[in-house]
Scaffold this active site. Structure first.
Site, mmCIF file in Angstrom:
data_model
loop_
_atom_site.group_PDB
_atom_site.id
_atom_site.type_symbol
_atom_site.label_atom_id
_atom_site.label_comp_id
_atom_site.label_asym_id
_atom_site.label_seq_id
_atom_site.Cartn_x
_atom_site.Cartn_y
_atom_site.Cartn_z
ATOM 1 N N ASP A 95 0.904 -0.106 12.818
ATOM 2 C CA ASP A 95 1.135 -1.473 12.352
ATOM 3 C C ASP A 95 1.279 -2.479 13.487
ATOM 4 O OD1 ASP A 95 1.052 -0.719 9.698
ATOM 5 O OD2 ASP A 95 3.155 -0.127 9.705
ATOM 6 N N GLN B 174 0.604 7.523 4.533
ATOM 7 C CA GLN B 174 0.745 7.241 3.102
ATOM 8 C C GLN B 174 0.076 8.328 2.281
ATOM 9 O OE1 GLN B 174 -0.800 3.291 2.505
ATOM 10 N NE2 GLN B 174 0.924 2.329 3.543
ATOM 11 N N GLY C 103 0.829 -1.208 0.000
ATOM 12 C CA GLY C 103 0.000 0.000 0.000
ATOM 13 C C GLY C 103 0.861 1.254 0.000
ATOM 14 N N LYS D 238 -6.307 -2.285 6.051
ATOM 15 C CA LYS D 238 -4.888 -2.673 5.939
ATOM 16 C C LYS D 238 -4.777 -3.902 5.027
ATOM 17 C CE LYS D 238 -3.304 0.517 8.541
ATOM 18 N NZ LYS D 238 -2.536 1.592 7.926
ATOM 19 N N ARG E 282 -7.893 -5.967 9.875
ATOM 20 C CA ARG E 282 -7.110 -6.486 11.010
ATOM 21 C C ARG E 282 -7.910 -6.623 12.295
ATOM 22 N NH1 ARG E 282 -1.169 -3.800 9.713
ATOM 23 N NH2 ARG E 282 -0.636 -5.400 8.180
ATOM 24 N N ARG F 159 1.579 -9.149 9.051
ATOM 25 C CA ARG F 159 1.588 -8.872 10.502
ATOM 26 C C ARG F 159 0.664 -9.825 11.266
ATOM 27 N NH1 ARG F 159 5.316 -4.976 10.330
ATOM 28 N NH2 ARG F 159 5.044 -3.417 8.708
HETATM 29 C C1 S3P Z 1 2.981 3.504 6.187
HETATM 30 C C2 S3P Z 1 1.886 4.086 6.762
HETATM 31 C C3 S3P Z 1 0.820 3.333 7.433
HETATM 32 C C4 S3P Z 1 1.286 1.906 7.757
HETATM 33 C C5 S3P Z 1 1.985 1.255 6.603
HETATM 34 C C6 S3P Z 1 3.208 2.048 6.211
HETATM 35 C C7 S3P Z 1 3.969 4.353 5.506
HETATM 36 O O1 S3P Z 1 -0.301 3.227 6.573
HETATM 37 O O2 S3P Z 1 0.189 1.120 8.146
HETATM 38 O O3 S3P Z 1 2.369 -0.065 6.933
HETATM 39 O O4 S3P Z 1 5.076 3.863 5.192
HETATM 40 O O5 S3P Z 1 3.664 5.525 5.276
HETATM 41 P P1 S3P Z 1 -1.447 4.366 6.509
HETATM 42 O O6 S3P Z 1 -0.836 5.590 5.977
HETATM 43 O O7 S3P Z 1 -2.496 3.798 5.595
HETATM 44 O O8 S3P Z 1 -1.953 4.513 7.912
#
Ligand code: S3P
Length: 448
Positions: free
Chosen positions: A325, A176, A101, A352, A356, A402
């Site tokens: 996470d 993200q 993602g 996720k 989860r 995870r």
């Molecule tokens: C991440 C942000 C998180 C996290 C993912 C990695 C990142 O996701 O759960 O494993 O590297 O920016 P979200 O931005 O969807 O919360």
């Protein structure tokens, strides 16, 4: 590279241990180093990179977009930057983000404001199920388009903006999405502004920080991040520390095991990533951070952990962004701790690698631990004296690394046998997981 699939069976308690280990390098920083290196000037160097499936997907996508990346030694890579707005793809190019993602959202951020692109984007069975509505809405603000209209999950076809314009974004809990807007903003005409109430992980900001011409951060009750578009970026030179999210599983194993001690060396301890450790310390866990240092604006150091008696966990909403996470493994700790634990503000866990909350509830039900979820909250009725007779745990193919790692810790601590399908998904984030487990004395069986 796709790993061969295999299942994992565990049927044996772990014995006390006293060890020092190092975990795999940080996934978030590894992916970001390649992406930012690709749009910077000159040659960037990334050392101690995570060599996992999600990172290989990142390298493959960038190569398809004309970026040259060369391995220079053990876990060290040179990234030949093409500069802003210069990634290129022939018409109908397909990009596959695999399970990641982070790669999907951050790269789409970059591509949305890189003119002249029409690209088919997709992921694996887990990523294709995840909702991308918010990403699509944000990228549309830059002027990018996605087809078919009204569809919110991959596969999709994206057409980048011909005239990328800036906008103002009130960020939510997702690092993200924040990063996608930051990276997209770097190639817009004008200044993109992000207001951040809940301070999610700030690796993208830290890696860009030396580019004073491109980014300004005003820290306050709400952070303000300003991105000045169309200014060239200086190359990166980074050493990536260990991943605090990978370290969390070994931390949990040590806390829950009898008479055990573990030192995990050189782990990233950025304050936006250590909610898991802070929360557990508050509830009685013997955890210390030692030997703190800094590289590329990122703090890292050693984590020292001893077996502990934990109190039922009360996790307010503020912990969500700092421990995103770590909730699956936190739920395991709560389930094995006497009393009612409550986790608030965790609604986003539904989107996720799997849902989860729902999937962890199914696992806890199999060991006879009651849970109630409602309105973005989960209550776990923990029990430190489980009746293990005739119990078995089965974890289906969820494509969620995870959850696989959490289920393994649960079995090693309780002795309840577990069968985990498609354990190879753990290689997306933690290729050394099984090797480290073995070094701590864990016994398990790999079924090909
Ligand atoms: C991440 C942000 C998180 C996290 C993912 C990695 C990142 O996701 O759960 O494993 O590297 O920016 P979200 O931005 O969807 O919360």
């Amino acid at each position: 590279m796709i790993s061969k699939s295999f299942n994992l069976n565990v049927n044996c308690l772990i014995k006390p241990f006293n060890k020092t280990v190092e975990v795999d390098p940080d996934k978030s920083l590894s992916i970001r180093s390649f992406l930012i290196g690709a749009i910077s000037q000159e040659i960037s160097h990334a050392n101690n990179v995570l060599e996992s499936e999600d990172v290989f997907s990142t390298i493959n996508c960038l190569k398809r977009l004309g970026v040259s990346i060369k391995k220079r030694g053990n876990k060290s890579y040179a990234i030949y930057g093409k500069g802003l707005g210069s990634l290129f793809a022939k018409k109908n190019t397909k990009l596959n983000f695999g399970n990641s993602g982070t790669l999907a959202r951050l790269l789409i951020g970059i591509l949305s404001t890189t003119p002249n692109l029409k690209i088919k984007v997709q992921g694996d069975h887990s990523l294709n199920k995840r909702n991308m509505k918010r990403l699509i809405e944000l990228m549309s603000e830059f002027g990018a388009e996605f087809a078919p209209k009204g569809k919110h999950n991959f596969p999709l076809e994206m057409t980048s903006s011909e005239m990328p314009v800036c906008f103002k974004y009130n960020a939510g809990v997702s690092a993200q999405l924040k990063s996608a807007v930051i990276l997209g903003g770097l190639n817009t005409f004008g200044t993109t502004e992000i207001i951040e109430k809940q301070k999610s992980r700030n690796h993208t900001e830290n890696l860009l920080k030396k580019n004073l011409q491109s980014i300004k951060i005003v820290n306050g009750k709400n952070n303000l991040i300003k991105i000045y578009g169309k200014k060239t970026l200086k190359p990166l030179n980074i050493n990536i520390p260990g991943d605090p999210s990978s370290a969390a599983f070994f931390t949990a194993l040590t806390l829950l095991n009898r008479n055990s001690f573990l030192k995990i060396k050189n782990v990233g301890l950025n304050h936006t990533r250590v909610g898991f450790y802070e929360l557990l310390k508050k509830h009685g866990a013997k955890i210390l951070f030692k030997n703190l240092k800094k590289n590329n604006n990122e703090i890292y150091g050693d984590i020292i952990i001893k077996s502990s008696k934990i109190k039922p966990i009360r996790a307010s909403q503020e912990y969500y962004v700092k421990a995103t996470d770590e909730y699956p493994i936190l739920f395991i700790i709560a389930a094995l701790t006497k009393g009612i634990s409550i986790f608030k503000g965790i609604g986003d866990l539904a989107n996720k690698e799997s849902n989860r909350v729902k999937e962890m509830q199914k696992i806890l039900k199999q060991i006879g631990v009651k849970t109630i979820s409602s309105k973005g909250q989960l209550k776990i009725y923990g029990n430190d004296n489980l009746n293990k007779k005739n119990k078995k745990i089965k974890v289906p193919n969820l494509g969620d690394h995870r959850i696989c790692m959490s289920a393994k810790v649960l079995s090693l601590i309780t002795g309840i046998p577990v069968r985990i399908k498609n354990f190879e998904t753990v290689f997306t984030s933690s290729p050394s997981f099984l090797k480290i487990m073995k070094s701590l004395g864990a016994k398990f069986e790999i079924k090909k």
